[in-house]
Design a protein around this motif. Structure first.
Motif, mmCIF file in Angstrom:
data_model
loop_
_atom_site.group_PDB
_atom_site.id
_atom_site.type_symbol
_atom_site.label_atom_id
_atom_site.label_comp_id
_atom_site.label_asym_id
_atom_site.label_seq_id
_atom_site.Cartn_x
_atom_site.Cartn_y
_atom_site.Cartn_z
ATOM 1 N N LEU A 109 18.572 -10.402 -24.504
ATOM 2 C CA LEU A 109 18.422 -11.955 -25.233
ATOM 3 C C LEU A 109 17.371 -12.685 -24.217
ATOM 4 C CD1 LEU A 109 22.204 -12.735 -25.402
ATOM 5 C CD2 LEU A 109 20.622 -12.047 -27.205
ATOM 6 N N ASN A 112 28.157 -15.587 -22.400
ATOM 7 C CA ASN A 112 28.856 -15.139 -21.893
ATOM 8 C C ASN A 112 28.889 -13.726 -21.421
ATOM 9 O OD1 ASN A 112 31.081 -14.234 -23.226
ATOM 10 N ND2 ASN A 112 31.262 -16.232 -23.899
ATOM 11 N N ILE A 172 30.006 -6.902 -25.609
ATOM 12 C CA ILE A 172 29.946 -6.329 -26.889
ATOM 13 C C ILE A 172 28.911 -5.674 -27.390
ATOM 14 C CG2 ILE A 172 30.717 -6.930 -29.165
ATOM 15 C CD1 ILE A 172 32.827 -8.970 -28.069
ATOM 16 N N LEU A 173 27.666 -6.621 -27.093
ATOM 17 C CA LEU A 173 26.496 -6.204 -27.735
ATOM 18 C C LEU A 173 25.863 -4.910 -26.984
ATOM 19 C CD1 LEU A 173 24.565 -9.760 -27.777
ATOM 20 C CD2 LEU A 173 26.200 -8.550 -29.598
ATOM 21 N N PRO A 213 23.082 -28.118 -25.804
ATOM 22 C CA PRO A 213 22.403 -27.489 -27.089
ATOM 23 C C PRO A 213 23.372 -26.833 -27.854
ATOM 24 C CG PRO A 213 21.304 -26.137 -25.363
ATOM 25 C CD PRO A 213 22.083 -27.420 -24.821
ATOM 26 N N ASP A 214 23.581 -26.889 -29.090
ATOM 27 C CA ASP A 214 24.498 -26.201 -30.072
ATOM 28 C C ASP A 214 23.923 -24.994 -30.202
ATOM 29 O OD1 ASP A 214 26.432 -25.507 -31.764
ATOM 30 O OD2 ASP A 214 25.735 -26.693 -33.408
ATOM 31 N N MET A 215 24.630 -23.986 -29.593
ATOM 32 C CA MET A 215 24.080 -22.619 -29.913
ATOM 33 C C MET A 215 24.915 -21.430 -30.596
ATOM 34 S SD MET A 215 21.384 -22.509 -28.198
ATOM 35 C CE MET A 215 20.629 -20.956 -27.464
ATOM 36 N N ASN A 235 24.583 -22.339 -35.696
ATOM 37 C CA ASN A 235 23.447 -21.610 -36.114
ATOM 38 C C ASN A 235 23.462 -20.134 -36.207
ATOM 39 O OD1 ASN A 235 21.047 -20.898 -37.303
ATOM 40 N ND2 ASN A 235 19.483 -22.237 -35.993
ATOM 41 N N HIS A 248 21.384 -14.396 -30.974
ATOM 42 C CA HIS A 248 22.657 -13.921 -30.294
ATOM 43 C C HIS A 248 24.038 -13.797 -31.407
ATOM 44 C CE1 HIS A 248 22.835 -18.130 -29.720
ATOM 45 N NE2 HIS A 248 24.138 -17.912 -29.270
ATOM 46 N N LEU A 302 26.051 -10.835 -32.654
ATOM 47 C CA LEU A 302 27.470 -10.724 -32.523
ATOM 48 C C LEU A 302 27.964 -10.681 -33.981
ATOM 49 C CD1 LEU A 302 28.133 -13.697 -29.893
ATOM 50 C CD2 LEU A 302 28.796 -11.414 -29.925
ATOM 51 N N ILE A 311 36.832 -9.758 -31.154
ATOM 52 C CA ILE A 311 35.246 -10.409 -31.211
ATOM 53 C C ILE A 311 35.521 -11.975 -31.914
ATOM 54 C CG2 ILE A 311 33.411 -10.195 -32.559
ATOM 55 C CD1 ILE A 311 33.575 -7.065 -32.416
ATOM 56 N N VAL A 347 36.545 -14.161 -28.960
ATOM 57 C CA VAL A 347 35.476 -14.084 -27.904
ATOM 58 C C VAL A 347 34.637 -15.250 -28.505
ATOM 59 C CG1 VAL A 347 33.548 -13.132 -27.083
ATOM 60 C CG2 VAL A 347 35.538 -11.659 -26.905
ATOM 61 N N LYS A 360 33.845 -18.964 -26.701
ATOM 62 C CA LYS A 360 32.555 -19.371 -26.422
ATOM 63 C C LYS A 360 32.444 -20.866 -27.136
ATOM 64 C CE LYS A 360 29.340 -17.054 -28.163
ATOM 65 N NZ LYS A 360 28.190 -17.706 -28.781
#
Lengths: 340, 229
Positions: free
Chosen positions: A295, A302, A308-309, B145-147, B150, B155, B159, B221, B224, B228
């Motif tokens: 990444l 986290n 998981i990745l 920042p909003d991750m 989007n 990532h 995911l 998942i 998770v 986050k």
């Protein structure tokens, strides 16, 4: 199997701090092979020659669109790169920009000289539509993985890099296929961890990724010791007007149609997740597929989500397996059209 | 020895409390220190997000947390708590805000009531570290920042694909289970005609139910990703 496949790991004696530092120090400089040094020397000469061949310096007008503000810059034709423009715009822009978008359509490597007056945008990882940047990042990860594979094995393991397929972020892992003189090597957890650490260490050197467009003869000279690349170069050149795009990071050189990211410092978390032996008809030894996940530094995830990745990257990536015949044109490591 | 349980006397804060308090030296001594902090706590309750020097923010945060937790614990009919609020809030209309706005907002929280960020310091300029102190649930846009929203970020792409693959795998498992159950059913029907069909049908149903249960449990998942957020 233990980690003794890799350079320098065997030489670490226990409980002697002095020796460890000495070995590490030696290791840091010793792991570049003579061949890589020659290749990078050739690359340096060629890039110098190309720079000198520019002759009389002409000015071009580069319009920058985007934050902090739109501006027009007077740059040098065939000399100034998007990175030079970014440096005028400030350190933050220069450090975070992964790839440039010229005239709103062509992706341009940040260290490739601009050829005419144009407008540029500098793309980074956290933009509304980052698909192109993600692909560039994934391609660069494959390229850097190749550099790591080339450097980290001991001399008794013969490594010949083959190629990497077109980057596909959705597949969950970036890949490099390389030929090793090892039969049925199943990497242990420790070996994978060592490989990952090598890649992290390599990326911490903050090397810029350079780009050079050369003719096929020069490319053949650079890769004269690599039978796979030698075989690939003519078909690559044929589909790109006899030119081949080379990329260099540290002392490592590879062929790719590009573009790549600006600097290895862009990589944040890196894991080399697994290595598979592939069934191919390529002569000279088994081909191994190295897989990893990574990444950018600006994206913090986290460890649960990241694991998981990692687990997904451990499964064999379904990308095309290289064969003796059929250098397919979808293959990203070969020049298809000049987007670099 | 009969020792009092401290957590019953004083509310336990959800932030790290400094072992040594900062002195904030001034002419008035310890009272002057409290007056300084009182200004900050009042400003925090009033504005909900303030930027200030790091030591003052860190110190005032502890008092603000304590004030809010006491207010939640004892309510507005408790004399000591009201005196505490009266001391810490210089503007008296904020006492109403504390009990009528902040207590309902925070009473179900199991995390701290405030949030502190390190802020960049101006350059060139004074060398003090800066911080931003804010109440959780404030109406301002987030500082981070909003991750998440989007889904095209690298990532999120990874995911989402991992989630899809996990789902596909689970559905395949369920399908395999159902198939094996069907096979069993056919096999049993062929061999023993004594067993009533109804029994077998119910057992098959329960198997399918088990399988459905497993997929609802296994949306790890998803969880998770929610965490986050």
């Amino acid at each position: 199997m233990n980690t003794s496949l890799f350079l320098g790991k065997q030489a670490l004696p226990k409980f002697s701090k002095c020796n460890i530092t000495k070995t590490l120090h030696k290791r840091f400089f010793a792991n570049v092979s003579e061949e890589s040094k020659q290749q990078s020397e050739l690359f340096r000469f060629e890039s110098k020659r190309q720079r000198e061949a520019v002759g009389r310096i002409e000015k071009i007008e580069v319009k920058y669109e985007g934050p902090p503000e739109e501006s027009t810059l007077m740059m040098n034709k065939y000399l100034s790169t998007p990175y030079d423009c970014a440096k005028h715009l400030g350190e933050i822009v220069a450090n975070r920009s992964a790839v440039a978008l010229v005239n709103g359509e062509t992706l341009w490597h940040m260290h490739k000289p601009l050829e005419d007056s144009c407008s540029i945008q500098l793309l980074h990882y956290n933009i509304p539509q980052p698909a192109a940047v993600n692909k560039t990042y994934w391609r660069s990860c494959s390229f850097l993985l190749g550099a790591v594979i080339n450097n980290c094995f001991k001399d008794n393991v013969n490594v010949q890099l083959h190629s990497f397929p077109s980057p596909n972020v959705r597949s969950g892992s970036f890949i490099y296929d390389a030929q090793l003189s090892l039969d049925n090597w199943m990497p242990t957890e420790t070996e994978l961890r060592v490989l990952s650490a090598e890649m992290v260490k390599f990326c911490r050197q903050n090397n810029p990724i350079e780009c050079l467009n050369v003719d096929a003869d020069f490319a053949l000279l650079v890769f004269k010791n690599n039978p796979h690349k030698t075989q690939q170069i003519p078909s690559i050149a044929a589909s790109n007007k006899g030119r081949v795009t080379l990329f260099k990071v540290g002392h490592h050189i590879d062929i790719s149609r590009g573009p790549m990211i600006t600097n290895t410092s862009h990589l944040g978390r890196i894991t080399i997740a697994n290595v598979f032996k592939l069934n191919t008809d390529i002569p000279g030894g088994p081909i191994y597929r190295f897989q990893g996940v990574s990444l950018p530094y600006s994206i913090v995830l986290n460890h649960v989500a990241y694991s998981i990745l990692e687990n997904r990257a451990k499964k064999l990536n379904p990308a095309r397996i290289p064969g003796l015949h059929g250098v397919s044109d979808e293959d990203g490591s070969f020049v298809k059209h000049a987007v670099a | 020895m009969n020792q009092a349980d401290v957590s019953k006397l004083v509310s336990k804060l959800k932030i790290k409390v400094n072992p040594r308090l900062r002195k904030f030296r001034n002419a008035e001594g310890p009272l002057g220190r409290l007056k300084k902090l009182r200004k900050t706590v009042t400003a925090l309750v009033k504005h909900e997000r303030i930027e200030l020097n790091y030591p003052r923010a860190d110190e005032a945060r502890m008092y603000a947390e304590r004030l809010i937790s006491e207010a939640i614990r004892y309510g507005d009919c408790h004399k000591t708590t009201m005196e505490l609020a009266d001391f810490w809030l210089e503007e008296k209309q904020l006492v109403h805000k504390l009990f009528k706005v902040l207590v309902p907002r925070f009473q179900d929280y199991n995390v701290s009531y405030t949030h502190m960020y390190r802020a960049p310091r101006p350059y060139p300029g004074p060398m003090h570290k800066k911080a931003v102190l804010e109440l959780r649930g404030n109406p301002y846009p987030s500082l981070l920042p909003d991750m998440i929203s989007n889904r095209n970020l690298i990532h999120n792409v990874l995911l989402d694909e991992a989630k899809k693959e996990y789902r596909a795998q689970k559905y395949a498992e369920i399908a395999a289970k159902i198939e094996s159950a069907e096979n069993q059913f056919i096999g049993k029907a062929d061999t023993s005609s004594n067993t009533s069909n109804e029994e077998i049908a119910t057992s098959e149903k329960s198997r399918v139910k088990d399988a459905e249960g497993s997929i609802s449990e296994s949306s790890e998942i998803n969880k998770v990703q929610d965490d986050k957020k």
